[in-house]
Design a protein around this motif. Structure first.
Motif, mmCIF file in Angstrom:
data_model
loop_
_atom_site.group_PDB
_atom_site.id
_atom_site.type_symbol
_atom_site.label_atom_id
_atom_site.label_comp_id
_atom_site.label_asym_id
_atom_site.label_seq_id
_atom_site.Cartn_x
_atom_site.Cartn_y
_atom_site.Cartn_z
ATOM 1 N N GLY A 1 -39.185 -61.227 57.587
ATOM 2 C CA GLY A 1 -37.775 -61.414 57.248
ATOM 3 C C GLY A 1 -37.203 -62.587 58.015
ATOM 4 O O GLY A 1 -37.646 -62.893 59.132
ATOM 5 N N HIS A 2 -36.236 -63.257 57.421
ATOM 6 C CA HIS A 2 -35.585 -64.401 58.061
ATOM 7 C C HIS A 2 -34.089 -64.347 57.773
ATOM 8 O O HIS A 2 -33.648 -63.762 56.779
ATOM 9 C CB HIS A 2 -36.146 -65.729 57.548
ATOM 10 C CG HIS A 2 -37.631 -65.868 57.707
ATOM 11 N ND1 HIS A 2 -38.248 -65.957 58.933
ATOM 12 C CD2 HIS A 2 -38.625 -65.908 56.783
ATOM 13 C CE1 HIS A 2 -39.552 -66.056 58.762
ATOM 14 N NE2 HIS A 2 -39.807 -66.034 57.470
ATOM 15 N N LEU A 3 -33.330 -64.976 58.658
ATOM 16 C CA LEU A 3 -31.890 -65.123 58.467
ATOM 17 C C LEU A 3 -31.563 -66.606 58.366
ATOM 18 O O LEU A 3 -31.960 -67.395 59.229
ATOM 19 C CB LEU A 3 -31.123 -64.492 59.631
ATOM 20 C CG LEU A 3 -29.602 -64.709 59.637
ATOM 21 C CD1 LEU A 3 -28.967 -64.079 58.399
ATOM 22 C CD2 LEU A 3 -28.974 -64.143 60.904
ATOM 23 N N PHE A 4 -30.848 -66.975 57.301
ATOM 24 C CA PHE A 4 -30.407 -68.352 57.112
ATOM 25 C C PHE A 4 -28.891 -68.416 57.268
ATOM 26 O O PHE A 4 -28.174 -67.545 56.760
ATOM 27 C CB PHE A 4 -30.775 -68.858 55.714
ATOM 28 C CG PHE A 4 -32.198 -69.316 55.578
ATOM 29 C CD1 PHE A 4 -32.514 -70.661 55.555
ATOM 30 C CD2 PHE A 4 -33.225 -68.400 55.482
ATOM 31 C CE1 PHE A 4 -33.820 -71.091 55.427
ATOM 32 C CE2 PHE A 4 -34.540 -68.807 55.356
ATOM 33 C CZ PHE A 4 -34.839 -70.165 55.331
ATOM 34 N N LEU A 5 -28.417 -69.435 57.979
ATOM 35 C CA LEU A 5 -26.987 -69.720 58.028
ATOM 36 C C LEU A 5 -26.618 -70.585 56.832
ATOM 37 O O LEU A 5 -27.368 -71.487 56.456
ATOM 38 C CB LEU A 5 -26.623 -70.459 59.316
ATOM 39 C CG LEU A 5 -26.626 -69.663 60.617
ATOM 40 C CD1 LEU A 5 -26.160 -70.553 61.754
ATOM 41 C CD2 LEU A 5 -25.746 -68.449 60.512
ATOM 42 N N VAL A 6 -25.458 -70.318 56.259
ATOM 43 C CA VAL A 6 -24.985 -71.100 55.118
ATOM 44 C C VAL A 6 -23.689 -71.790 55.524
ATOM 45 O O VAL A 6 -22.710 -71.126 55.891
ATOM 46 C CB VAL A 6 -24.751 -70.208 53.885
ATOM 47 C CG1 VAL A 6 -24.246 -71.047 52.718
ATOM 48 C CG2 VAL A 6 -26.034 -69.480 53.504
ATOM 49 N N ASN A 7 -23.695 -73.107 55.499
ATOM 50 C CA ASN A 7 -22.514 -73.897 55.841
ATOM 51 C C ASN A 7 -22.028 -74.630 54.598
ATOM 52 O O ASN A 7 -22.800 -75.360 53.964
ATOM 53 C CB ASN A 7 -22.838 -74.911 56.942
ATOM 54 C CG ASN A 7 -23.225 -74.233 58.244
ATOM 55 O OD1 ASN A 7 -22.436 -73.498 58.814
ATOM 56 N ND2 ASN A 7 -24.449 -74.459 58.697
ATOM 57 N N MET A 8 -20.768 -74.423 54.274
ATOM 58 C CA MET A 8 -20.192 -75.102 53.113
ATOM 59 C C MET A 8 -19.720 -76.492 53.531
ATOM 60 O O MET A 8 -18.965 -76.636 54.490
ATOM 61 C CB MET A 8 -19.024 -74.301 52.546
ATOM 62 C CG MET A 8 -18.436 -74.920 51.281
ATOM 63 S SD MET A 8 -17.107 -73.939 50.552
ATOM 64 C CE MET A 8 -15.826 -74.198 51.789
ATOM 65 N N GLN A 9 -20.201 -77.502 52.820
ATOM 66 C CA GLN A 9 -19.796 -78.884 53.058
ATOM 67 C C GLN A 9 -18.886 -79.291 51.910
ATOM 68 O O GLN A 9 -19.341 -79.721 50.847
ATOM 69 C CB GLN A 9 -21.032 -79.781 53.155
ATOM 70 C CG GLN A 9 -21.970 -79.361 54.289
ATOM 71 C CD GLN A 9 -23.307 -80.071 54.254
ATOM 72 O OE1 GLN A 9 -23.777 -80.487 53.199
ATOM 73 N NE2 GLN A 9 -23.932 -80.213 55.410
ATOM 74 N N ALA A 10 -17.568 -79.117 52.141
ATOM 75 C CA ALA A 10 -16.595 -79.261 51.059
ATOM 76 C C ALA A 10 -16.578 -80.668 50.481
ATOM 77 O O ALA A 10 -16.477 -80.848 49.265
ATOM 78 C CB ALA A 10 -15.202 -78.877 51.567
ATOM 79 N N GLU A 11 -16.672 -81.685 51.344
ATOM 80 C CA GLU A 11 -16.588 -83.060 50.845
ATOM 81 C C GLU A 11 -17.759 -83.388 49.924
ATOM 82 O O GLU A 11 -17.590 -84.025 48.887
ATOM 83 C CB GLU A 11 -16.546 -84.036 52.023
ATOM 84 C CG GLU A 11 -15.278 -83.917 52.864
ATOM 85 C CD GLU A 11 -15.239 -84.955 53.963
ATOM 86 O OE1 GLU A 11 -16.204 -85.739 54.066
ATOM 87 O OE2 GLU A 11 -14.247 -84.984 54.712
#
Length: 734
Positions: free
Chosen positions: A328-338
Motif C-alpha cells: 500500500g502507498h499514500l500519495f499527496l495530491v496538490n492542486m495547481q490552479a494556474e
C-alpha cells in the motif's frame, strides 16, 4: 414440442440476443471493436439458425446431407468469428504469428465453400469425407487457438476481478464448444441450446462490468452446504436424541413435543448455528473484521499523527492488518490552479518498496480527476482497464497506473478538494475486494482527511522553516562575504588615497602661484572629489567595522549642543551653496550626555547631509534637539522629495536609497549614511524613526540614553513622534 417449434424458438431467441446486445452495446459505450465483433457474431448465428428452419420443413427434409454440411460451415464460421471476438475481449494485439490459427481456419472454410458450391468429380463418399475433414480440422484448430489464448490471458493477469472475467470467458468458450460438438453428433436441439447459453454468458461478461464473482459464489455454496450439514447434526444431537432418551414421546402429546423442540431450537440450536455461520463467513469468505471496531481503532491510531511519513506508515499498516494486502502507498495530491492540474506525489515510508512510485500530473479534464471530483468514490485497476469513462486516459497515464501493479485506489477528499490517494495492492489471499470491503475502506479514507490535512500543514510549516533557515544562512554568508570584501577594498584603497590627499595638500600650499584661473578651478574640483572619495572610504570602513562587531564606543561626558553646533557649522555652508534655509532649534535644559562624541558627530552629519542632498533649491531644513529625564532627542525635517511608502522600510538598510535612479546614485553617495546612523544610535542603546510623504518632505529622528548605552531607552519609538517641544517649536510636515 416439435423440431420445427424448437428451431423457431431458438431462432427467435437469437434475434432477441442480437437486438438486445446491439442496443445495449451502444448505450453502455462499450469498446467499439469488441461490441461490433460480437454484434456480427450474434447476427451470423441468427442467420444460420433461421436458415436451419428451411431444412426441417417437409419440402427440404430430404436434404439432410446438405443440412449437415451447412451445420459444419455454421460451426466453423461462428468459431472463426468468436475467435475474433476473443481477440478484442482479451485485448490481444493481433500479429501474423498470433493470427495463424485464424488464417488456417479461414483457409479450410474456403475449401468447404468450394466443395459445397462446386462439387468435384470425386465419389460422393470421398467428397463427404474431405468436406467433413476440412470442417472438423478447421473447427478444432480455431477452437484450440481460442482456448489457448484464453488460458494465456488468464495466466498473464493476477488481479481477482481480471481473473473472474477470464473465467467467465473460458466457461463461455467451453459451453459453446460443447454445444457445437453436440450439434454435429446428435440430431436434437440440445447443442443449439448450449450454444445459446454460452453466447448469453459471453454477452453477460461483455455488457456487465461488475460480473458476479464465480469463486465467491462457489465458496458461499460450499459454506451453506457445510452449515446445513452441521445444522442437521446439531438438530439430531441436541433435539431428537435427548428427547428420545428422556422418553418425552411416551408421556407427552405431539403438541408438547413440538413446543419443547421449538424452545430448544430458539435457545440452543439457533445461537450455535449463528456462531458457526459467522465463523465460516469470516474464515471461508474472508470477512474477518468487525466494522465498528475497525473504524474505532483506526480513528484512535491516526487522529493525532502530525508527521506525514508516520501517518502513511500507520494508515497503510492498519489497512494491511485488517485486509492483509500485498502493499500500500499514500500519495499527496496538490492542486495547481494556474496550470489546471493535480500533482500526485508519493509519501516515502521507511522500509517500504518505492518501485514504480513516480509522481504524476493529471489535468483537471483527466478522466481520473473528473471521476474523483464528481463522485469521490474509489476505483479499481479493473475499472481503468474496462470502464468507458476511463477510456480517455493517455497511454502514458495508463502505463503509470499499470506499473503501480495496484488493485484499488481510494481518494481522500475534503468537501471541496482532492488531497490524497491510497494505492492498495491485491489481497494476499487472492480474493477480490468486496462491496463491504470497499465501503469500509472508504470510511477509513474519510477518517484520514483531518489527520492528512494536519500532517500536510505541519510538513509545509517545516519545509517553509527549513527554506527560511537556508535562505538566512545564504544571506549571512553573502553578508559576511560582502563585509570581507568591503574591508579588503577599503583598506587597500586607503593608503593610495592618503598619498593623493597629501600630494593635493602640497600642491595647494606651494604650487598654486603659477596656475591659471581655470587650472585653480579644476584643482578645487579635484580636491573636493578626493575628499568625497575619502569620506566614502571612511564610511565603508566604519560600516564594515559595525558588521564585524569591531566597533568599541569611546564614551565621554560632553555637551550635546556643542557637538551639534560643531557639526552644523560646515553643513550650513553646503546648505547655503544649494540655496537652502537651515535653522536650528534647541530646547532649554541640560544637554549633557555620556556617549561617543566622534560617532554621534558622524550620525548627525549623515542625517543633515541626507536632508541637504534630497531637498531641492529653495527648500527648508529644520534641526531640533531636546532633552528629557532619560534621553537626548534629535529631529531633522526637510521639505525634500519625500520617500515612497513602499521604500520607507528599507531606507535604514545598507546601500539603500529612496531614489532607484542608477545615474543619480553615484551623485548621492553609496547609500550608507542612514545605515550608519542606525548602527551608531543602536550601539548607544537608542532608537531611530522616520515619517515621510512624497512631494512634501521627511522627518528623521533618533534618541539616545543620556547616561550611556548601559542604560537603554525605556520609551517606545512612538514617543519620538509625540513630544510637546516638537509640536510647538518645529513646523508640521506640510
Amino acid at each position: 414440442m416439435t423440431r420445427e417449434s424448437w428451431q423457431i424458438g431458438i431462432s427467435i431467441a437469437w434475434v432477441m440476443i442480437f437486438v438486445l446486445f446491439a442496443f445495449s452495446a451502444r448505450r453502455r459505450g462499450l469498446e467499439r471493436r469488441l461490441s461490433q465483433a460480437f454484434v456480427v457474431y450474434a447476427f451470423l448465428a441468427m442467420v444460420w439458425e433461421l436458415a436451419q428452419i428451411a431444412f426441417i420443413t417437409e419440402r427440404l427434409s430430404a436434404y439432410q446431407t446438405l443440412a449437415l454440411r451447412l451445420r459444419w460451415m455454421e460451426v466453423l464460421s461462428l468459431a472463426l468469428m468468436f475467435l475474433a471476438v476473443s481477440w478484442f475481449f482479451l485485448q490481444i494485439e493481433v500479429t501474423i504469428q498470433r493470427a495463424i490459427g485464424f488464417g488456417m481456419g479461414t483457409f479450410l472454410l474456403l475449401i468447404c465453400l468450394v466443395l459445397f458450391f462446386n462439387p468435384t468429380k470425386l465419389a460422393v463418399n470421398l467428397q463427404s469425407v474431405l468436406f467433413s475433414s476440412c470442417a472438423l480440422g478447421g473447427w478444432l484448430i480455431v477452437l484450440g487457438d481460442t482456448i489457448y489464448k484464453t488460458i494465456s490471458s488468464y495466466r498473464r493477469v493476477h488481479k481477482p476481478q481480471h481473473r473472474n472475467r477470464m473465467i467467465y470467458w473460458g466457461l463461455a468458450v467451453i459451453i459453446i464448444a460443447f454445444g457445437n460438438f453436440i450439434s454435429l453428433t446428435r440430431s436434437d436441439f440440445s447443442g443449439n441450446v448450449l450454444h445459446l447459453i454460452g453466447t448469453l454468458l459471453a454477452g453477460y461478461v461483455i455488457l456487465i462490468h461488475e460480473a458476479v464473482d464465480l469463486g465467491r459464489v462457489l465458496v458461499r455454496l460450499v459454506s451453506y452446504g457445510a452449515i446445513t450439514v452441521i445444522g442437521g447434526i446439531i438438530y439430531v444431537l441436541v433435539l431428537d436424541f435427548p428427547l428420545a432418551q428422556l422418553g418425552v414421546d411416551a408421556f407427552s402429546t405431539e403438541q408438547v413435543v413440538w413446543v419443547l423442540k421449538s424452545l430448544l431450537l430458539l435457545t440452543v440450536v439457533n445461537p450455535i448455528l449463528i456462531f458457526i455461520y459467522n465463523r465460516l463467513d469470516q474464515k471461508i469468505l474472508g470477512r474477518n473484521y468487525d466494522r465498528s471496531e475497525v473504524v474505532r481503532e483506526y480513528g484512535l491510531r491516526v487522529s493525532n499523527l502530525a508527521d506525514l511519513h508516520v501517518l502513511a506508515r500507520e494508515a497503510i499498516g492498519f489497512i494491511d492488518e485488517t485486509f492483509h494486502i500485498e502493499f500500500g502507498h499514500l500519495f499527496l495530491v496538490n492542486m495547481q490552479a494556474e496550470a489546471k492540474t493535480f500533482y500526485l506525489e508519493p509519501v516515502a515510508v521507511e522500509g517500504a518498496s518505492r518501485v514504480g512510485l513516480a509522481p504524476v500530473t493529471f489535468a483537471f479534464e483527466n478522466p481520473i480527476a473528473r471521476h474523483v471530483i464528481e463522485t469521490k468514490r474509489p476505483f479499481t485497476q479493473y475499472d481503468i482497464d474496462f470502464l468507458p469513462r476511463f477510456r480517455g486516459l493517455s497511454a502514458e497515464e495508463k502505463a503509470w497506473f499499470t506499473q503501480l501493479q495496484a488493485d484499488l485506489f481510494l481518494p481522500i477528499c475534503t468537501k471541496d478538494e482532492w488531497i490524497g490517494l491510497f494505492v492498495l495492492g491485491s489481497k494476499k489471499s487472492g480474493s477480490r475486494y468486496t462491496k463491504d470491503d470497499i465501503d469500509l475502506l472508504t470510511t477509513l479514507a474519510n477518517q484520514t482527511v483531518a489527520a492528512l490535512q494536519n500532517a500536510r500543514l505541519v510538513t509545509d510549516v517545516q519545509a517553509a522553516s527549513q527554506a527560511l533557515e537556508a535562505a538566512n544562512k545564504r544571506l549571512r554568508e553573502v553578508d559576511e562575504l560582502k563585509s570581507a570584501f568591503i574591508g579588503v577594498i577599503t583598506h587597500e584603497m586607503r593608503t593610495p588615497l592618503a598619498n593623493i590627499v597629501f600630494a593635493m595638500q602640497i600642491l595647494e600650499k606651494y604650487g598654486t602661484n603659477n596656475l591659471t584661473a581655470e587650472q585653480l578651478k579644476q584643482l578645487v574640483q579635484v580636491s573636493k572629489g578626493v575628499k568625497a572619495a575619502r569620506n566614502m572610504i571612511d564610511n565603508l570602513i566604519l560600516h564594515a567595522s559595525f558588521l564585524n562587531n569591531q566597533v568599541v564606543l569611546k564614551t565621554e561626558q560632553f555637551d550635546f549642543f556643542d557637538l551639534l553646533s560643531q557639526v552644523l557649522e560646515p553643513m550650513a555652508k553646503l546648505a547655503a551653496e544649494k540655496e537652502l534655509r537651515l535653522s536650528l532649534d534647541v530646547a532649554e535644559g541640560d544637554m549633557q550626555v555620556m556617549a561617543d562624541r566622534a560617532l554621534l558627530g558622524v550620525a548627525l552629519y549623515h542625517l543633515v547631509d541626507n536632508a541637504i542632498k534630497f531637498t531641492d533649491p529653495g527648500g527648508k531644513i529644520w534641526i531640533g534637539a531636546w532633552s528629557a529625564a532619560e534621553a537626548i532627542w534629535v529631529d531633522v525635517r526637510d521639505t525634500g522629495r519625500g520617500i515612497p511608502p513602499e521604500k520607507v522600510g528599507m531606507i535604514w538598510q545598507s546601500f539603500a536609497q529612496a531614489s532607484a535612479d542608477s545615474l543619480r546614485r553615484g551623485m548621492e553617495g553609496l547609500g550608507l549614511g542612514l545605515s550608519l546612523v542606525k548602527f551608531i544610535v543602536s550601539a548607544h542603546g537608542g532608537q531611530v524613526g522616520v515619517e515621510s510623504e512624497p512631494g512634501v518632505g521627511s522627518i528623521f529622528r533618533f534618541a539616545i540614553p543620556r547616561y550611556g548605552p548601559a542604560i537603554p531607552l525605556e520609551s517606545s519609538l512612538k514617543d519620538l513622534f509625540h513630544n510637546p517641544f516638537v509640536d510647538q517649536a518645529l513646523p508640521p510636515l506640510e
